[in-house]
Write a protein that holds these residues in place. Structure first.
Motif, PDB file in Angstrom:
ATOM      1  N   THR A  19       4.514  -6.930  13.653  1.00  0.00           N
ATOM      2  CA  THR A  19       3.889  -8.256  13.624  1.00  0.00           C
ATOM      3  C   THR A  19       4.111  -8.920  12.275  1.00  0.00           C
ATOM      4  O   THR A  19       4.461 -10.109  12.201  1.00  0.00           O
ATOM      5  CB  THR A  19       2.372  -8.141  13.895  1.00  0.00           C
ATOM      6  OG1 THR A  19       2.172  -7.548  15.179  1.00  0.00           O
ATOM      7  CG2 THR A  19       1.708  -9.506  13.864  1.00  0.00           C
ATOM      8  N   LEU A  20       3.943  -8.162  11.199  1.00  0.00           N
ATOM      9  CA  LEU A  20       4.140  -8.698   9.854  1.00  0.00           C
ATOM     10  C   LEU A  20       5.602  -9.075   9.618  1.00  0.00           C
ATOM     11  O   LEU A  20       5.906 -10.106   9.013  1.00  0.00           O
ATOM     12  CB  LEU A  20       3.671  -7.673   8.823  1.00  0.00           C
ATOM     13  CG  LEU A  20       3.491  -8.154   7.382  1.00  0.00           C
ATOM     14  CD1 LEU A  20       2.628  -9.411   7.316  1.00  0.00           C
ATOM     15  CD2 LEU A  20       2.863  -7.040   6.539  1.00  0.00           C
ATOM     16  N   VAL A  68       4.596  -6.921   1.092  1.00  0.00           N
ATOM     17  CA  VAL A  68       3.382  -6.352   1.677  1.00  0.00           C
ATOM     18  C   VAL A  68       3.744  -5.338   2.769  1.00  0.00           C
ATOM     19  O   VAL A  68       3.123  -4.272   2.881  1.00  0.00           O
ATOM     20  CB  VAL A  68       2.469  -7.457   2.241  1.00  0.00           C
ATOM     21  CG1 VAL A  68       1.313  -6.858   3.039  1.00  0.00           C
ATOM     22  CG2 VAL A  68       1.930  -8.326   1.105  1.00  0.00           C
ATOM     23  N   THR A  69       4.765  -5.653   3.568  1.00  0.00           N
ATOM     24  CA  THR A  69       5.219  -4.720   4.610  1.00  0.00           C
ATOM     25  C   THR A  69       5.652  -3.398   3.996  1.00  0.00           C
ATOM     26  O   THR A  69       5.286  -2.316   4.473  1.00  0.00           O
ATOM     27  CB  THR A  69       6.389  -5.331   5.403  1.00  0.00           C
ATOM     28  OG1 THR A  69       5.977  -6.562   6.000  1.00  0.00           O
ATOM     29  CG2 THR A  69       6.848  -4.378   6.501  1.00  0.00           C
ATOM     30  N   THR A  70       6.426  -3.484   2.913  1.00  0.00           N
ATOM     31  CA  THR A  70       6.900  -2.275   2.240  1.00  0.00           C
ATOM     32  C   THR A  70       5.737  -1.482   1.658  1.00  0.00           C
ATOM     33  O   THR A  70       5.695  -0.244   1.751  1.00  0.00           O
ATOM     34  CB  THR A  70       7.883  -2.649   1.115  1.00  0.00           C
ATOM     35  OG1 THR A  70       8.993  -3.349   1.683  1.00  0.00           O
ATOM     36  CG2 THR A  70       8.383  -1.406   0.400  1.00  0.00           C
ATOM     37  N   THR A  71       4.780  -2.193   1.083  1.00  0.00           N
ATOM     38  CA  THR A  71       3.643  -1.526   0.439  1.00  0.00           C
ATOM     39  C   THR A  71       2.742  -0.811   1.439  1.00  0.00           C
ATOM     40  O   THR A  71       2.315   0.329   1.213  1.00  0.00           O
ATOM     41  CB  THR A  71       2.800  -2.552  -0.350  1.00  0.00           C
ATOM     42  OG1 THR A  71       3.615  -3.151  -1.362  1.00  0.00           O
ATOM     43  CG2 THR A  71       1.596  -1.879  -1.010  1.00  0.00           C
ATOM     44  N   HIS A  99      -6.480  -4.714   8.506  1.00  0.00           N
ATOM     45  CA  HIS A  99      -5.760  -3.655   7.784  1.00  0.00           C
ATOM     46  C   HIS A  99      -5.346  -4.145   6.394  1.00  0.00           C
ATOM     47  O   HIS A  99      -5.477  -3.405   5.404  1.00  0.00           O
ATOM     48  CB  HIS A  99      -4.524  -3.242   8.574  1.00  0.00           C
ATOM     49  CG  HIS A  99      -3.789  -2.068   8.001  1.00  0.00           C
ATOM     50  ND1 HIS A  99      -4.209  -0.768   8.174  1.00  0.00           N
ATOM     51  CD2 HIS A  99      -2.664  -2.007   7.233  1.00  0.00           C
ATOM     52  CE1 HIS A  99      -3.372   0.056   7.550  1.00  0.00           C
ATOM     53  NE2 HIS A  99      -2.430  -0.676   6.971  1.00  0.00           N
ATOM     54  N   VAL A 100      -4.844  -5.361   6.313  1.00  0.00           N
ATOM     55  CA  VAL A 100      -4.417  -5.923   5.022  1.00  0.00           C
ATOM     56  C   VAL A 100      -5.604  -6.026   4.074  1.00  0.00           C
ATOM     57  O   VAL A 100      -5.511  -5.656   2.896  1.00  0.00           O
ATOM     58  CB  VAL A 100      -3.758  -7.307   5.226  1.00  0.00           C
ATOM     59  CG1 VAL A 100      -3.558  -8.012   3.889  1.00  0.00           C
ATOM     60  CG2 VAL A 100      -2.414  -7.166   5.939  1.00  0.00           C
ATOM     61  N   LEU A 101      -6.725  -6.521   4.573  1.00  0.00           N
ATOM     62  CA  LEU A 101      -7.908  -6.659   3.721  1.00  0.00           C
ATOM     63  C   LEU A 101      -8.433  -5.297   3.269  1.00  0.00           C
ATOM     64  O   LEU A 101      -8.861  -5.131   2.112  1.00  0.00           O
ATOM     65  CB  LEU A 101      -9.008  -7.422   4.470  1.00  0.00           C
ATOM     66  CG  LEU A 101      -8.743  -8.913   4.699  1.00  0.00           C
ATOM     67  CD1 LEU A 101      -9.818  -9.526   5.592  1.00  0.00           C
ATOM     68  CD2 LEU A 101      -8.690  -9.663   3.355  1.00  0.00           C
ATOM     69  N   ALA A 102      -8.387  -4.325   4.166  1.00  0.00           N
ATOM     70  CA  ALA A 102      -8.878  -2.987   3.822  1.00  0.00           C
ATOM     71  C   ALA A 102      -8.011  -2.315   2.761  1.00  0.00           C
ATOM     72  O   ALA A 102      -8.490  -1.444   2.021  1.00  0.00           O
ATOM     73  CB  ALA A 102      -8.938  -2.123   5.071  1.00  0.00           C
ATOM     74  N   ALA A 111      -4.016  -2.219  -2.792  1.00  0.00           N
ATOM     75  CA  ALA A 111      -2.667  -1.683  -2.985  1.00  0.00           C
ATOM     76  C   ALA A 111      -1.624  -2.781  -3.177  1.00  0.00           C
ATOM     77  O   ALA A 111      -0.482  -2.493  -3.550  1.00  0.00           O
ATOM     78  CB  ALA A 111      -2.273  -0.812  -1.787  1.00  0.00           C
ATOM     79  N   ILE A 112      -2.010  -4.024  -2.931  1.00  0.00           N
ATOM     80  CA  ILE A 112      -1.086  -5.154  -3.064  1.00  0.00           C
ATOM     81  C   ILE A 112      -1.161  -5.678  -4.494  1.00  0.00           C
ATOM     82  O   ILE A 112      -2.200  -6.202  -4.918  1.00  0.00           O
ATOM     83  CB  ILE A 112      -1.426  -6.263  -2.051  1.00  0.00           C
ATOM     84  CG1 ILE A 112      -1.370  -5.696  -0.625  1.00  0.00           C
ATOM     85  CG2 ILE A 112      -0.484  -7.448  -2.196  1.00  0.00           C
ATOM     86  CD1 ILE A 112      -1.865  -6.659   0.447  1.00  0.00           C
TER      87      ILE A 112
END
Length: 281
Positions: A87-88, A106-109, A227-230, A234-235
Motif C-alpha cells: 500500500t505504501l 519510510v517503506t525501507t525503514t 502502524h506508521v504512528l506506532a 524509527a522515522i
C-alpha cells in the motif's frame, strides 16, 4: 422448497469448506496460496455463523466465531506487513518527487525486516480450529425453515449493512466504514452460499465485491496509518512522517468519495422492501 433445505445445504457447505482448509493445511511449509485460501475459508464460515446468529445464544455464537476467527489470525504471518508495504509503495508511485522519496524511505525503514516471522508458526493450532468448527457444523441441531432463514437471517445481515451505511454517511468517523466492510463481506458470502439453491437477491454480487474491495483498501490505509504512528520513532526525518500521513489521508478521501455513492445505492431500500424482493426459482 421443502422445510430446512437451505439449512441442510449450509451445513454441508461449511463442512466442505473446513475439509478443504484442512487439506490445504497438510502442506509444510505452508504456501502463500494455501494461506490465502484458508483465510477466505474463515471469512465464509464466519458469514454462515452470522446467518444463523438469530437462533444461537450469544455465548455460543461468540465461541464459534472466536474459534474460527483465531485460525485466520494464526495464519496471518507476514501477510499484514506485506499488504501495508505494498500500500505504501503504491502511494509512493503516485506521489510527486519530494513526497515519493519520503514514502520510499519510510517503506525501507518500516518494512525491510530480513527475517520475517514464519507463517506456519501456529500451524497445528489452525488445524485444530478448523477441525473443531467442522465438528460443530456436523453436530448442529437447529430447526429453521427456509422462509425464516431468509426473512430473519439474511435480512438481518442486510439491515446491518444498511444501518452502518447510514451511520457512515454522517460525520467523519472512519469506524462505521470499517464495520461496513465486514458486513458487506458477510452479505456477499451468504448470498453466494444461498445462490447454490437458486436464491436471488436485489444486491448483485459484482456490486458487493466492488464495494468490498474499496472498503478493504480503506481499511488497509487505516492499518498502515496505525502502524506508521506506532513506529514513528524509527522515522528519522519529520517531513517523511508528515508526507506519509498526508499521502494516506489523501488516498482515504478519494476512496470515501467512491464508497459513499456505492453504499447508498446498494443499501438504500428499507430492509422489509429489500427482503420482499428476494426470490427463489
Amino acid at each position: 422448497m421443502e422445510e430446512s433445505v437451505l439449512l441442510k445445504r449450509l451445513c454441508q457447505q461449511a463442512i466442505h469448506i473446513n475439509e478443504q482448509a484442512l487439506m490445504d493445511l497438510q502442506h509444510q511449509p505452508l504456501p502463500a496460496n494455501a494461506v490465502h485460501n484458508c483465510r477466505v475459508a474463515v471469512k465464509r464460515l464466519r458469514a454462515q455463523w452470522q446467518l444463523l446468529r438469530p437462533w444461537l445464544s450469544r455465548d455460543d455464537h461468540r465461541a464459534f466465531d472466536h474459534s474460527i476467527r483465531s485460525a485466520a489470525r494464526l495464519l496471518a504471518g507476514t501477510r499484514d506487513n506485506h499488504v501495508m508495504a505494498a500500500t505504501l509503495q503504491q502511494l509512493a508511485s503516485k506521489a510527486d518527487k519530494p513526497q515519493r522519496h519520503s514514502l520510499s524511505r519510510v517503506t525501507t525503514t518500516l518494512f525491510s525486516d530480513p527475517d520475517p516471522p514464519s507463517e506456519t508458526a501456529h500451524h497445528q493450532e489452525a488445524i485444530t480450529a478448523f477441525a473443531l468448527d467442522q465438528q460443530r457444523w456436523q453436530s448442529l441441531a437447529l430447526s429453521i425453515s427456509d422462509h425464516e432463514l431468509l426473512v430473519t437471517g439474511l435480512a438481518r445481515t442486510y439491515k446491518q449493512c444498511r444501518n452502518r451505511t447510514i451511520k457512515a454517511q454522517v460525520g467523519n468517523d472512519p469506524q462505521p466504514w470499517h464495520d461496513l466492510r465486514k458486513w458487506v463481506k458477510y452479505l456477499l458470502y451468504q448470498q453466494q452460499a444461498l445462490a447454490d439453491q437458486n436464491i436471488h437477491t436485489p444486491c448483485h454480487e459484482a456490486d458487493l465485491e466492488r464495494l468490498g474491495k474499496k472498503l478493504g483498501k480503506l481499511h488497509d490505509l487505516h492499518m498502515l496509518r496505525e502502524h506508521v504512528l506506532a513506529h514513528s520513532h524509527a522515522i528519522e526525518k519529520k517531513k517523511d512522517l508528515t508526507h506519509t500521513l498526508d499521502a494516506i489521508h489523501g488516498r482515504e478521501k478519494r476512496l470515501l468519495k467512491k464508497c459513499q455513492p456505492d453504499s447508498q445505492h446498494l443499501f438504500q431500500a428499507p430492509t422489509k422492501k429489500w427482503i420482499a424482493r428476494v426470490s427463489a426459482t
